[in-house]
Write an enzyme that holds these catalytic residues in place. Structure first.
Site, PDB file in Angstrom:
ATOM      1  N   ASP A   2       0.828  -1.207   0.000  1.00 41.02           N
ATOM      2  CA  ASP A   2       0.000   0.000   0.000  1.00 41.02           C
ATOM      3  C   ASP A   2       0.864   1.260   0.000  1.00 41.02           C
ATOM      4  O   ASP A   2       1.959   1.273   0.548  1.00 41.02           O
ATOM      5  CB  ASP A   2      -0.917  -0.026   1.233  1.00 41.02           C
ATOM      6  N   ASN A  50     -10.676  -3.007  -5.580  1.00 37.21           N
ATOM      7  CA  ASN A  50      -9.921  -2.096  -6.442  1.00 37.21           C
ATOM      8  C   ASN A  50     -10.576  -1.895  -7.814  1.00 37.21           C
ATOM      9  O   ASN A  50     -10.269  -0.922  -8.508  1.00 37.21           O
ATOM     10  CB  ASN A  50      -8.470  -2.571  -6.642  1.00 37.21           C
TER      11      ASN A  50
HETATM   12  C1  IPE Z   1      -1.411   0.166  -3.521  1.00 32.22           C
HETATM   13  O1  IPE Z   1      -1.207   1.552  -3.492  1.00 32.22           O
HETATM   14  C2  IPE Z   1      -1.551  -0.383  -4.909  1.00 32.22           C
HETATM   15  C3  IPE Z   1      -2.832  -0.996  -5.246  1.00 32.22           C
HETATM   16  C4  IPE Z   1      -3.878  -1.058  -4.487  1.00 32.22           C
HETATM   17  C5  IPE Z   1      -2.937  -1.593  -6.567  1.00 32.22           C
HETATM   18  P1  IPE Z   1      -2.435   2.550  -3.519  1.00 32.22           P
HETATM   19  O2  IPE Z   1      -2.789   2.816  -4.935  1.00 32.22           O
HETATM   20  O3  IPE Z   1      -3.547   2.036  -2.674  1.00 32.22           O
HETATM   21  O4  IPE Z   1      -1.789   3.856  -2.887  1.00 32.22           O
HETATM   22  P2  IPE Z   1      -2.457   4.865  -1.837  1.00 32.22           P
HETATM   23  O5  IPE Z   1      -2.987   4.047  -0.700  1.00 32.22           O
HETATM   24  O6  IPE Z   1      -3.544   5.600  -2.559  1.00 32.22           O
HETATM   25  O7  IPE Z   1      -1.334   5.764  -1.427  1.00 32.22           O
HETATM   26 MG    MG Z   2      -4.112   2.302  -0.716  1.00 30.72          MG
END
Ligand code: IPE
Ligand code: MG
Length: 229
Positions: A2, A50
């Protein structure tokens, strides 16, 4: 894994810049496991939730996955790693799914380590799937209700061939599980790191392992009992 978005934002860049820079950290985690012979590494790569991100970001992530697979397949193979996928892969774009399944097949006889990608993965769905499969078996008379124990249940999870989680690491300072391996972390040690995923190095991982090694895992027992054992 994350914190990619925040990593990019803090540099005045688009979120996708963070995802691109996350690949080096993935490589660091894989290499660290390889060096100290950790036989199972599961990377929470893309959650079932996601899919609700903006289309553009989802597309970038899928393309990145596809490109990285093409570039890294040989390396995964040479390292002797076996690739596994857990999650609802039917939802992935057909091309990405085919590429993934190709690498899964290519590496199926490898024995040096297991790299498990959680893709379109949600633990609640995984548990519900298990419940549905078990109910069907009970209804069909293939399984008796009294026979349903932890082992039987686990045999219906995506992770049926893998051991329970020993150590779960989450980066980015968030202290939550976010629908990851809910059943499998029952007795896992949890580490929540403040660093953002693109900054995750091999040394970060080794420090996590050292911190893990000094933990006493009692599984509900007392320290005194463990000493006797
Ligand atoms: C993790 O980083 C990657 C995925 C979920 C694919 P994020 O995209 O969640 O990054 P933040 O949490 O917004 O900083
Ligand atoms: Mg994230």
């Amino acid at each position: 894994m994350d914190g990619n978005g925040r990593w990019a934002k803090s540099r005045g860049e688009e979120r996708t810049f963070g995802h691109k820079n996350a690949i080096a950290a993935v490589r660091n985690a894989i290499n660290a496991c390889n060096e100290v012979h950790i036989p199972y590494l599961t990377l929470y790569t893309f959650s079932s939730e996601n899919w609700s991100r903006p289309n553009e970001e989802v597309n970038t992530l899928m393309n990145l996955l596809s490109e990285t697979l093409l570039l890294e397949a040989e390396e995964i193979f040479t390292k002797g790693l076996r690739l596994h996928i857990i999650g609802d892969i039917e939802k992935l774009p057909a091309l990405v799914r085919d590429q993934l399944l190709n690498v899964v097949d290519l590496t199926k006889d490898n024995k040096k380590g297991n790299l498990i990608l959680a893709l379109s993965y949600g633990a609640q769905k995984e548990i519900l799937n298990a419940v549905k499969q078990i109910s069907k078996k009970v209804k069909a008379g293939e399984l008796n209700e009294d026979e349903i124990d932890e082992k039987v249940f686990e045999n219906h999870l995506y992770t049926k061939d893998f051991p329970p989680v020993d150590l779960m690491i989450r980066t980015s300072g968030e202290v939550r599980i976010s629908n990851f391996l809910l059943w499998q972390v029952a007795y896992a040690e949890m580490q929540f790191l403040d660093i953002l995923w693109p900054d995750f190095t091999k040394e970060t991982f080794f420090q996590c392992i050292v911190d893990y090694q000094i933990k006493e895992r009692r599984y509900g027992k007392t320290s005194e009992q463990l000493e006797v054992e």
